[in-house]
Design a protein around this motif. Sequence first.
Motif, mmCIF file in Angstrom:
data_model
loop_
_atom_site.group_PDB
_atom_site.id
_atom_site.type_symbol
_atom_site.label_atom_id
_atom_site.label_comp_id
_atom_site.label_asym_id
_atom_site.label_seq_id
_atom_site.Cartn_x
_atom_site.Cartn_y
_atom_site.Cartn_z
ATOM 1 N N UNK A 1 0.836 -1.208 0.000
ATOM 2 C CA UNK A 1 0.000 0.000 0.000
ATOM 3 C C UNK A 1 0.867 1.252 0.000
ATOM 4 N N UNK A 2 1.970 1.223 0.712
ATOM 5 C CA UNK A 2 2.859 2.385 0.680
ATOM 6 C C UNK A 2 3.475 2.567 -0.699
ATOM 7 N N UNK A 3 3.944 1.492 -1.271
ATOM 8 C CA UNK A 3 4.626 1.602 -2.564
ATOM 9 C C UNK A 3 3.648 1.975 -3.674
ATOM 10 N N UNK A 4 2.455 1.372 -3.687
ATOM 11 C CA UNK A 4 1.541 1.527 -4.806
ATOM 12 C C UNK A 4 0.501 2.640 -4.621
ATOM 13 N N UNK A 5 0.167 2.984 -3.381
ATOM 14 C CA UNK A 5 -0.901 3.955 -3.143
ATOM 15 C C UNK A 5 -0.395 5.197 -2.405
ATOM 16 N N UNK A 6 0.087 5.014 -1.174
ATOM 17 C CA UNK A 6 0.435 6.172 -0.349
ATOM 18 C C UNK A 6 1.591 6.978 -0.940
ATOM 19 N N UNK A 7 2.522 6.301 -1.619
ATOM 20 C CA UNK A 7 3.641 7.003 -2.251
ATOM 21 C C UNK A 7 3.490 7.082 -3.773
ATOM 22 N N UNK A 8 2.282 6.921 -4.275
ATOM 23 C CA UNK A 8 2.033 7.074 -5.708
ATOM 24 C C UNK A 8 2.487 8.463 -6.154
ATOM 25 N N UNK B 1 13.748 -5.131 5.292
ATOM 26 C CA UNK B 1 14.515 -4.297 6.218
ATOM 27 C C UNK B 1 15.049 -3.017 5.589
ATOM 28 N N UNK B 2 14.967 -2.907 4.276
ATOM 29 C CA UNK B 2 15.522 -1.729 3.620
ATOM 30 C C UNK B 2 14.462 -0.658 3.453
ATOM 31 N N UNK B 3 14.795 0.546 3.793
ATOM 32 C CA UNK B 3 13.856 1.658 3.801
ATOM 33 C C UNK B 3 13.328 1.985 2.409
ATOM 34 N N UNK B 4 12.014 2.220 2.338
ATOM 35 C CA UNK B 4 11.429 2.808 1.125
ATOM 36 C C UNK B 4 11.855 4.271 1.100
ATOM 37 N N UNK B 5 12.437 4.710 0.005
ATOM 38 C CA UNK B 5 12.920 6.095 -0.045
ATOM 39 C C UNK B 5 12.926 6.567 -1.502
ATOM 40 N N UNK B 6 11.750 6.917 -1.992
ATOM 41 C CA UNK B 6 11.600 7.305 -3.394
ATOM 42 C C UNK B 6 11.790 8.818 -3.531
ATOM 43 N N UNK C 1 10.768 13.220 0.257
ATOM 44 C CA UNK C 1 10.311 12.810 1.587
ATOM 45 C C UNK C 1 9.377 11.605 1.558
ATOM 46 N N UNK C 2 9.322 10.881 0.439
ATOM 47 C CA UNK C 2 8.516 9.656 0.371
ATOM 48 C C UNK C 2 9.342 8.511 0.934
ATOM 49 N N UNK C 3 9.553 8.549 2.255
ATOM 50 C CA UNK C 3 10.400 7.542 2.880
ATOM 51 C C UNK C 3 9.684 6.894 4.051
ATOM 52 N N UNK C 4 9.920 5.590 4.213
ATOM 53 C CA UNK C 4 9.235 4.827 5.256
ATOM 54 C C UNK C 4 9.928 3.481 5.431
ATOM 55 N N UNK C 5 10.124 3.087 6.685
ATOM 56 C CA UNK C 5 10.596 1.732 6.944
ATOM 57 C C UNK C 5 9.431 0.757 6.760
#
Length: 428
Positions: free
Chosen positions: A247-254, A398-403, A354-358
Amino acid sequence: MGKNHDKFRDPVHGFIEVSRLERELIDSEPFQRLRNIKQLAMTCLVFHGAEHTRFGHSIGVMHMVTRAFESVVKNGKPDWTKSKIAYYRQILRLMALIHDLGHAPFSHAAESVLPAGMEHEDFTRKIVLETEIGDLIHKIGDSFQHEHGNEYPITPELICDIYQGKNPGDNMEYVFLKSFMDSEMDCDKMDYLLRDALYCGVNYGNYDVDRLISCLTIYQSDDCPRLAIQSGGVQAFEEFMLARYFMFVQVYFHRTRRFFDKMYFMALEKILPGGTFPASTKEYLMWDDYRVWNLMKEHAHTNNACYNIVHRNVYPRVFETKTHPAEADFRNFRHIRRNLYTQFGKNNFIEDCSADKMPHKIPTRTTPDDEHAIIIIDEAEDKISTISEESIIIKSLTKKINIQRIYLCNRSIYDDVTQYVQEYVHLM
């Protein structure tokens, strides 16, 4: 359904039962305001069904936390009286109902323009303590004590303190209650994933909620109960964590949703008096999505960010990093950004870094004694372990989402910019 109860028909959970006193809280003006605060900000400009609000989510969380707590009591069999079980159940339901009262218009997208030093949780506390919400909680508390005894106080201060982790009276069981609302498997996440997936029309947020809840239990350690999972629920928990990740990768950080978040912040800085929402509780409660939207419409002819939102004018994305960039990817991003600014002018671009999230905060190497561990209980083998030991999926996330992204403001140079980017990427 007794005469002292009402019910809501919820699109995610079906019928949700509330007591008449809880219904009074729901019918209060501060709670009804949540009908006008979208759960996902301007995501509806991308996924058009995402018009759902904090109102439905808050009632959904109350339902989920009730189911979760009742499952934990059934499976864990804590040495509590019926009155204490009812007491903790009521505290959890009130925590769930009030937890989002302090959100600003368009929810998290407005966090950056709250008064200095304040977050939406601070406004939640102010609203609970300074409005009729507090009186209604006192009313629920008085009714509860009348039935169960004075040793079970329910006050607005207590509800806020437990939710904010202040642990009144150093009661470790209050810390346990907080984990139902703020942990890696809390009921807030359980509801919003299902609700957001439904309204966005995607499957990413779906998981086996019935199996997960049915496997919740208690791990007792040094007189401190902790939320745990029976071994049969490991796969359901993995599915839950993957749902949140996707959901973070496909929606919240769209990319388009993030663009409108950026525009919203830029708009509010200019059109709000003083560039922030008011600190006064009474004035703050007068702001909702509709008021902000009308204000943006009024300024759409003079403010570019307002125009872009109101008319859904989206700048093209010309470059972005991978979902999980390595240091070399960050260097490439900085290099191409510098060259674009030099060749085409910095004022022709905006960036979002700032599209970053663990994916999660669960330690990968841990023991059951670690307070952040998710405990797995295998009753058949009389074995205690952690999710980090049992799940290769959790250990791999374990690797942070940081687009990081660059958008082009000036469409007249779009062809030249995209050609430059393509040539640069080809040489990478």
